[in-house]
Design an enzyme around this catalytic site. Structure first.
Site, PDB file in Angstrom:
ATOM      1  N   HIS A 194      35.899  47.945  46.010  1.00 29.76           N
ATOM      2  CA  HIS A 194      35.151  47.211  45.001  1.00 29.76           C
ATOM      3  C   HIS A 194      36.018  46.079  44.445  1.00 29.76           C
ATOM      4  O   HIS A 194      37.157  46.285  44.038  1.00 29.76           O
ATOM      5  CB  HIS A 194      34.732  48.142  43.858  1.00 29.76           C
ATOM      6  CG  HIS A 194      33.748  47.509  42.932  1.00 29.76           C
ATOM      7  ND1 HIS A 194      32.398  47.438  43.209  1.00 29.76           N
ATOM      8  CD2 HIS A 194      33.906  46.880  41.737  1.00 29.76           C
ATOM      9  CE1 HIS A 194      31.773  46.818  42.232  1.00 29.76           C
ATOM     10  NE2 HIS A 194      32.668  46.460  41.334  1.00 29.76           N
ATOM     11  N   SER A 249      29.454  42.552  41.056  1.00 24.80           N
ATOM     12  CA  SER A 249      29.447  43.794  40.284  1.00 24.80           C
ATOM     13  C   SER A 249      28.407  43.709  39.164  1.00 24.80           C
ATOM     14  O   SER A 249      27.237  43.447  39.432  1.00 24.80           O
ATOM     15  CB  SER A 249      30.857  44.085  39.758  1.00 24.80           C
ATOM     16  OG  SER A 249      30.958  45.407  39.299  1.00 24.80           O
ATOM     17  N   ASP A 262      33.291  51.426  48.289  1.00 31.52           N
ATOM     18  CA  ASP A 262      32.700  51.146  46.980  1.00 31.52           C
ATOM     19  C   ASP A 262      31.740  52.275  46.641  1.00 31.52           C
ATOM     20  O   ASP A 262      30.782  52.533  47.375  1.00 31.52           O
ATOM     21  CB  ASP A 262      31.959  49.806  47.015  1.00 31.52           C
ATOM     22  CG  ASP A 262      31.397  49.410  45.652  1.00 31.52           C
ATOM     23  OD1 ASP A 262      31.582  50.170  44.673  1.00 31.52           O
ATOM     24  OD2 ASP A 262      30.774  48.340  45.572  1.00 31.52           O
TER      25      ASP A 262
END
Length: 302
Positions: A277, A140, A247
């Protein structure tokens, strides 16, 4: 952050845990106390030949540039698991968080940690670590940091005589721009991440007054003045990028892969259609085990 911290369980080091019958020891190493820059070191006891060297993974945790640390339970467990199953020596960096510390603080902390390892090497790392087989990794927001730290390290490669970066591992990296992509507009109710949350992350991290087309977020901006040589250094390494079907960031991640290829770089894109995610933080999800296998294969081939 105070309310969020109530859910952020911390794990104290030093400790030893066992993952898949492999003991993994962890300890915390200070880099610069004045800015609380440190890293958690994970070392597996592989019981293999003393001559067998372990690759080095320098890891940057996710959390929108704003939350978590290497001592957060989920990231401590993730790095322990990777250290045991690859196996590898892992350095998980505690970089400064936004909004108190905006761009480029996290990038500076990552780069300075590399320089610290270059200077100290086996004074802080186990002698069985192969510094010439270094991978920069992150998930991320940490995947974003991993890209920019790799970019800077390759651009300033003269500063590194022992460390050689041979790969980038980007797990659902956080990139963005002013444009709204199809996945951002479509996936408005998925867990953990949507347009509102990513916009807030960029507002926290980017310089005051900057928009999402800032170079930190929109790495490969299209335009008539695009020059591949200006975008990534010549010796930027091969990359392994993970994308998930649920995501909201997936379109930006795929564009990132296209941008790297347009610059002549080697990229492996791995897609998990049913992934959300941060799926790698949930061991019960099948994709969590698959990603470890993909990372192990990528590293073993380098």
């Amino acid at each position: 952050r105070h309310l969020f911290s109530l859910l952020d369980q911390k794990v104290i080091a030093p400790t030893t845990k066992v993952f898949n019958d492999v003991p993994v020891s962890s300890s915390d190493i200070s880099v610069d106390p004045s800015r609380n820059l440190w890293f958690r070191l994970f070392v597996p006891d592989t019981k293999s030949s003393a001559e067998t060297l372990l690759p080095l993974i320098v890891y940057f945790h996710g959390g929108g540039f704003t939350y978590f640390g290497p001592d957060s339970r989920s990231f401590d467990a993730l790095c322990c698991n990777l250290a045991a199953q690859i196996p590898a020596t892992i350095v998980s960096v505690n970089y400064r968080l936004a909004p108190e510390h905006r761009f480029p603080c996290a990038y500076d902390d990552g780069f300075d940690t590399l320089k610290y390892i270059e200077a100290q090497n086996y004074a802080v790392l186990p002698s069985k670590t192969d510094l010439s087989k270094c991978f920069i990794a992150g998930d991320s927001a940490g995947g974003n940091i991993a890209h920019h730290v790799t970019h800077r390290a390759c651009k300033d490669s003269h500063q590194f005589k022992k460390i050689k970066i041979v790969g980038l591992l980007a797990m659902q990296p956080l990139f963005g721009g002013e444009e709204r992509t199809a996945s951002e507009l479509r996936l408005t109710r998925v867990p953990f991440l949507n347009i509102e949350s990513t916009d807030r992350m960029w507002r926290n991290f980017l310089p005051e007054g900057a928009d999402r087309n800032h170079k930190a977020a929109n790495v490969f901006r299209d335009g008539p003045n695009f020059k591949a040589a200006d975008t990534v250094p010549e010796d930027f390494p091969s990359s392994l990028v993970f994308v998930a079907g649920f995501d909201t960031l997936q379109d930006w991640q795929k564009r990132y892969c296209v941008g790297l290829r347009r610059c002549g770089k080697e990229v492996w894109l791995v897609e998990y259609p049913n992934g959300i995610h941060g799926f790698y933080n949930f061991p019960e999800l099948p994709e969590s085990a698959l990603i470890v296998k993909e990372v192990r294969q990528f590293i073993q081939e380098k």
